[in-house]
Scaffold this motif. Structure first.
Motif, PDB file in Angstrom:
ATOM      1  N   GLU A 456       0.728  -1.418  -0.118  1.00  0.00           N
ATOM      2  CA  GLU A 456       0.022   0.064   0.149  1.00  0.00           C
ATOM      3  C   GLU A 456       0.959   1.221   0.128  1.00  0.00           C
ATOM      4  N   GLN A 457       1.970   1.158   0.748  1.00  0.00           N
ATOM      5  CA  GLN A 457       2.814   2.435   0.785  1.00  0.00           C
ATOM      6  C   GLN A 457       3.532   2.763  -0.553  1.00  0.00           C
ATOM      7  N   HIS A 458       3.819   1.717  -1.158  1.00  0.00           N
ATOM      8  CA  HIS A 458       4.661   1.790  -2.583  1.00  0.00           C
ATOM      9  C   HIS A 458       3.537   2.409  -3.390  1.00  0.00           C
ATOM     10  N   VAL A 459       2.536   1.819  -3.711  1.00  0.00           N
ATOM     11  CA  VAL A 459       1.511   1.981  -4.635  1.00  0.00           C
ATOM     12  C   VAL A 459       0.953   3.433  -4.326  1.00  0.00           C
ATOM     13  N   GLU A 460       0.661   3.822  -2.997  1.00  0.00           N
ATOM     14  CA  GLU A 460       0.044   5.117  -2.998  1.00  0.00           C
ATOM     15  C   GLU A 460       1.368   6.393  -3.271  1.00  0.00           C
ATOM     16  N   TRP A 461       2.682   5.781  -2.962  1.00  0.00           N
ATOM     17  CA  TRP A 461       3.688   6.750  -3.170  1.00  0.00           C
ATOM     18  C   TRP A 461       3.811   7.126  -4.831  1.00  0.00           C
ATOM     19  N   VAL A 462       3.713   5.840  -5.347  1.00  0.00           N
ATOM     20  CA  VAL A 462       3.751   6.177  -7.007  1.00  0.00           C
ATOM     21  C   VAL A 462       2.482   6.797  -7.572  1.00  0.00           C
ATOM     22  N   THR A 463       1.086   6.568  -7.031  1.00  0.00           N
ATOM     23  CA  THR A 463       0.215   7.199  -7.468  1.00  0.00           C
ATOM     24  C   THR A 463       0.376   8.672  -7.080  1.00  0.00           C
ATOM     25  N   ASP A 464       0.657   9.143  -6.159  1.00  0.00           N
ATOM     26  CA  ASP A 464       0.771  10.611  -5.951  1.00  0.00           C
ATOM     27  C   ASP A 464       1.809  11.136  -6.787  1.00  0.00           C
ATOM     28  N   CYS A 465       2.904  10.282  -7.045  1.00  0.00           N
ATOM     29  CA  CYS A 465       4.008  10.947  -7.983  1.00  0.00           C
ATOM     30  C   CYS A 465       3.520  10.918  -9.480  1.00  0.00           C
ATOM     31  N   ILE A 466       2.711   9.871  -9.964  1.00  0.00           N
ATOM     32  CA  ILE A 466       2.123  10.143 -11.219  1.00  0.00           C
ATOM     33  C   ILE A 466       1.295  11.286 -11.298  1.00  0.00           C
ATOM     34  N   ASP A 467       0.294  11.450 -10.382  1.00  0.00           N
ATOM     35  CA  ASP A 467      -0.791  12.487 -10.099  1.00  0.00           C
ATOM     36  C   ASP A 467      -0.047  13.709 -10.204  1.00  0.00           C
ATOM     37  N   ARG A 468       1.281  14.018  -9.674  1.00  0.00           N
ATOM     38  CA  ARG A 468       1.901  15.134  -9.744  1.00  0.00           C
ATOM     39  C   ARG A 468       2.462  15.706 -11.041  1.00  0.00           C
ATOM     40  N   MET A 469       2.872  14.371 -11.573  1.00  0.00           N
ATOM     41  CA  MET A 469       3.499  14.432 -13.192  1.00  0.00           C
ATOM     42  C   MET A 469       2.651  14.856 -14.072  1.00  0.00           C
ATOM     43  N   GLU A 470       1.244  14.192 -13.897  1.00  0.00           N
ATOM     44  CA  GLU A 470       0.194  14.685 -14.917  1.00  0.00           C
ATOM     45  C   GLU A 470      -0.269  15.773 -14.881  1.00  0.00           C
ATOM     46  N   LYS A 471      -0.460  16.484 -13.499  1.00  0.00           N
ATOM     47  CA  LYS A 471      -0.874  17.679 -13.550  1.00  0.00           C
ATOM     48  C   LYS A 471      -0.005  18.775 -13.696  1.00  0.00           C
ATOM     49  N   GLN A 472       1.295  18.659 -13.585  1.00  0.00           N
ATOM     50  CA  GLN A 472       2.314  19.521 -13.954  1.00  0.00           C
ATOM     51  C   GLN A 472       2.783  19.148 -15.484  1.00  0.00           C
ATOM     52  N   GLY A 473       2.390  18.553 -16.034  1.00  0.00           N
ATOM     53  CA  GLY A 473       3.040  18.184 -17.528  1.00  0.00           C
ATOM     54  C   GLY A 473       4.172  17.628 -17.571  1.00  0.00           C
ATOM     55  N   ILE A 474       4.592  16.822 -16.364  1.00  0.00           N
ATOM     56  CA  ILE A 474       5.882  16.324 -16.661  1.00  0.00           C
ATOM     57  C   ILE A 474       5.766  15.012 -17.520  1.00  0.00           C
ATOM     58  N   ASP A 475       6.912  14.937 -18.204  1.00  0.00           N
ATOM     59  CA  ASP A 475       7.100  13.875 -19.031  1.00  0.00           C
ATOM     60  C   ASP A 475       7.645  12.487 -18.301  1.00  0.00           C
ATOM     61  N   ARG A 476       8.830  12.760 -17.731  1.00  0.00           N
ATOM     62  CA  ARG A 476       9.432  11.495 -17.166  1.00  0.00           C
ATOM     63  C   ARG A 476      10.147  12.024 -15.870  1.00  0.00           C
ATOM     64  N   ILE A 477      10.402  10.805 -15.093  1.00  0.00           N
ATOM     65  CA  ILE A 477      11.011  10.547 -13.878  1.00  0.00           C
ATOM     66  C   ILE A 477      11.902   9.741 -13.766  1.00  0.00           C
ATOM     67  N   GLU A 478      12.908   9.837 -13.369  1.00  0.00           N
ATOM     68  CA  GLU A 478      13.868   8.771 -12.947  1.00  0.00           C
ATOM     69  C   GLU A 478      14.956   9.454 -11.967  1.00  0.00           C
ATOM     70  N   PRO A 479      15.636   8.330 -11.392  1.00  0.00           N
ATOM     71  CA  PRO A 479      16.586   8.704 -10.231  1.00  0.00           C
ATOM     72  C   PRO A 479      17.673   9.145 -10.805  1.00  0.00           C
ATOM     73  N   THR A 480      18.614   9.971 -10.205  1.00  0.00           N
ATOM     74  CA  THR A 480      19.784  10.164 -10.485  1.00  0.00           C
ATOM     75  C   THR A 480      21.080   9.070  -9.862  1.00  0.00           C
ATOM     76  N   GLU A 481      21.934   8.859 -10.593  1.00  0.00           N
ATOM     77  CA  GLU A 481      22.765   7.983 -10.277  1.00  0.00           C
ATOM     78  C   GLU A 481      23.389   8.114  -8.810  1.00  0.00           C
ATOM     79  N   GLU A 482      23.657   9.225  -8.666  1.00  0.00           N
ATOM     80  CA  GLU A 482      24.184   9.516  -7.019  1.00  0.00           C
ATOM     81  C   GLU A 482      23.078   9.040  -6.189  1.00  0.00           C
ATOM     82  N   ALA A 483      21.839   9.244  -6.461  1.00  0.00           N
ATOM     83  CA  ALA A 483      20.448   9.101  -5.411  1.00  0.00           C
ATOM     84  C   ALA A 483      20.643   7.469  -5.234  1.00  0.00           C
ATOM     85  N   VAL A 484      20.823   6.754  -6.657  1.00  0.00           N
ATOM     86  CA  VAL A 484      20.855   5.189  -6.330  1.00  0.00           C
ATOM     87  C   VAL A 484      22.112   4.788  -5.552  1.00  0.00           C
TER      88      VAL A 484
END
Ligand code: NA7
Length: 561
Positions: A456-484
């Motif tokens: 539930e935690q992962h799915v909700e986090w992903v949903t919020d992230c996608i929601d934000r992307m869609e609302k802000q017209g963001i095309d893609r998300i991915e982590p930086t190598e440093e963050a990984v």
């Protein structure tokens, strides 16, 4: 037409274009179902689940072996996002059996009308990121390619069966089965000589049940294991009422606990109490049964001397239960600290060895040499068998993901990116695989947690992230190598602060699959802490991720979320 088939001109047949969606979700277990519900019904996106089985259930769809039962308590092994669902469903036992879990998931799927967007009996054969179009092209064995901006893997952590490549396996003239690919029609053991390889959580559940009908059950044990009685029982009307009336409190406890269970780890340490007091605490926990045993002291997983007290107690119980001294010795010859491998819980496991029709073969002393036409040959002798049951576990956490044929940016496959072990940020994304989310992926608490809570935690986090992307017209998300890199270090650091890596043969480390990199895969820092980290990352505008928007001139530009 199937993928890989050829057209009359001898060229590979072109997959049928099955259109473009917002999201493709792979897998219809707990996570895929919830992800579909949120994307479709909360965000209004076009989403489809692709599922190999012909029904919902994920790991519970496949694991139909005798005795299959969940080790989380039923009232916590449920979706907690909807009070309505919680109030309408009633579990019958303290620990739910496999068929009841599948019934529950069907109840949820029907209630939320999910099945119309689940494509059953379809296997994903490849998923390639098309950078120019910013779409994932998902190919299936139905000969179709479906495209989507978001690819969400919901394939579970324990879904890729590990059938050991023992020499001669295919020469065996009897029947053999892996517990994770159990025939739907069941297996009749009546009058059969059965050999079971494996004494993990699955094997420990299966032994007492197979022993009831088999003429003889020969248990082949490589690593002796701790086990705690489940003390399973039907739930009383009073308990059911309490669970229905205390949803908020149960949810709060699960969300604040390290392992997502409906109970907290005690604050006290093992040596805060006298030896006598400790014995009483362990006795009481043994009576109560289940994974609560691990929670009676806070330092069991951190301090070897503290752990030894629990280990000694559990080994002494084996000696008390098992009458045959040789069997008792072999069963208690455990070589790793308690709970550094997933602690099994059982219903009559050690007791089963008091039956005349159950024998134990200690593979540490007499290893398997080969499987023959008629059974199993160890260094000591031949065992004649009609059926072999492989309770040999899974290529856990990464196996199912690496079978999907995922190829990210610049043609780099996930298999290549994870060559030296999985590398994710928060378990949820991998650098070079934009808009791909791995629910309960390696690097997240997942298997160290009561799974529905982690899901539930992962799915909700992903949903919020996608929601934000869609609302802000963001095309893609991915982590930086440093963050990984930082997250991989952190996952190692928190694991190394515990005793968990001391079980060198654990599947948490990938050690059960030959050739698999030895990396501690789940996040051992606690589900509660993980949730805070994820929330913090989102609150800081998805710190560690790069979010990009394609301009009209098609140049990508980093944007702050
Ligand atoms: P596990 O926990 O991986 O257990 C597998 C068992 O099979 C374990 O006893 C292994 O011994 C044994 N095994 C594996 N390969 C072999 C070979 N080649 N020869 C002999 N014995 C072998 O899988 P489970 O299905 O029981 O449980 C997986 C999870 O599902 C569980 O932790 C819960 O989270 C639910 P080993 O210990 O490697 O010596």
């Amino acid at each position: 037409m199937t993928a890989g088939s050829t057209a009359p001109n001898g060229q590979p047949a072109k997959a049928r274009d099955a259109g473009t969606l917002d999201a493709v979700i792979i897998g219809a277990g707990f996570s895929g179902m919830y992800q579909l519900h949120l994307l479709r019904d909360r965000l209004g996106l076009k989403a489809r689940v692709i599922e190999r089985g012909d029904g919902v259930g994920g790991t519970w769809y496949w694991n139909r072996y005798p005795g299959a039962r969940c080790d989380s308590e039923s009232h916590s092994y449920s979706y907690y996002f909807s009070d309505e669902l919680l109030k309408e469903w009633e579990w019958s036992e303290r620990y739910p059996q496999q068929p009841e879990i599948v019934r529950y998931l069907n109840f949820v799927a029907d209630k939320l009308d999910l099945k119309r967007d689940i494509q059953f009996e379809t296997t994903v054969t490849a998923a390639r990121y098309d950078e120019a179009a910013n779409l994932w092209r998902v190919e299936t064995d139905a000969g179709e390619t479906v495209s989507a901006k978001y690819l969400i893997t919901a394939v579970g952590c324990l879904s890729s069966a590990n059938v050991p490549d023992i020499p001669g396996r295919d020469t065996f003239k009897g029947d053999w089965y892996h517990t994770g690919q159990w025939p739907h029609e069941g297996v009749d053991f009546t009058g059969k000589r059965v050999g079971q390889i494996g004494t993990g959580s699955t094997g420990i559940q299966a032994v007492p049940v197979i022993a009831e009908t088999a003429e003889h059950l020969m248990v082949f044990q490589r690593t002796a294991n701790y086990s705690i009685p489940a003390n399973n029982h039907p739930l009383s009307a009073e308990f059911k009422k309490w669970a229905r009336e205390n949803i908020d409190e149960i949810r709060r406890t699960m969300h604040s606990s390290t392992n997502g269970h409906p109970f907290l780890i005690e604050d006290r340490k093992v040596f805060d109490v006298s030896a006598e007091e400790r014995r009483k605490i362990y006795e009481k926990a043994w009576e109560i049964g289940g994974l609560r045993f691990r929670a009676v002291f806070q330092d069991i997983l951190f301090d070897k001397a503290a752990n030894d007290t629990a280990a000694d107690f559990l080994k002494s119980k084996i000696g008390e239960i098992v009458k045959d001294p040789q069997k008792a010795r072999d069963l208690a010859a455990i070589d790793h600290p308690f709970a550094t491998k997933r602690p099994p819980i059982d219903t009559g496991y050690f007791e089963a060895f008091n039956r005349d029709n159950v024998s134990l073969v200690n593979l540490r002393e007499t290893p398997i040499v080969e499987i023959t036409e008629t059974g199993i040959r160890t260094t000591e002798r031949d065992y004649e068998l009609d059926i072999i049951v492989f309770a040999t576990g899974f290529d856990a956490m990464t196996g199912s993901l690496l079978k999907l044929g995922i190829v990210g940016r610049d043609g780099v496959s996930l298999n290549k990116a994870w060559e030296a072990g999985p590398r994710t940020y928060l378990g949820i994304q991998t650098a070079g695989f934009p808009n791909m989310f791995t629910i309960t992926g390696p690097g997240s608490p997942s298997v160290l947690c009561n799974m529905p809570v982690a899901i539930e935690q992962h799915v909700e986090w992903v949903t919020d992230c996608i929601d934000r992307m869609e609302k802000q017209g963001i095309d893609r998300i991915e982590p930086t190598e440093e963050a990984v890199a930082g997250w991989v270090d952190h996952v190692n650091e928190v694991a190394n602060a515990t005793l968990l890596p001391q079980a060198g043969h654990s599947w948490y480390l990938g050690a059960n699959v030959p050739g698999k990199p030895r990396v501690f895969m789940p996040y051992a820092g606690g589900m509660n802490r993980f949730r805070e980290i994820c929330d913090d990352v989102a609150a800081k505008g998805y710190e560690g991720f790069v979010l990009t928007r394609d301009r009209a001139d098609s140049r990508a530009d980093a944007v702050s979320a």
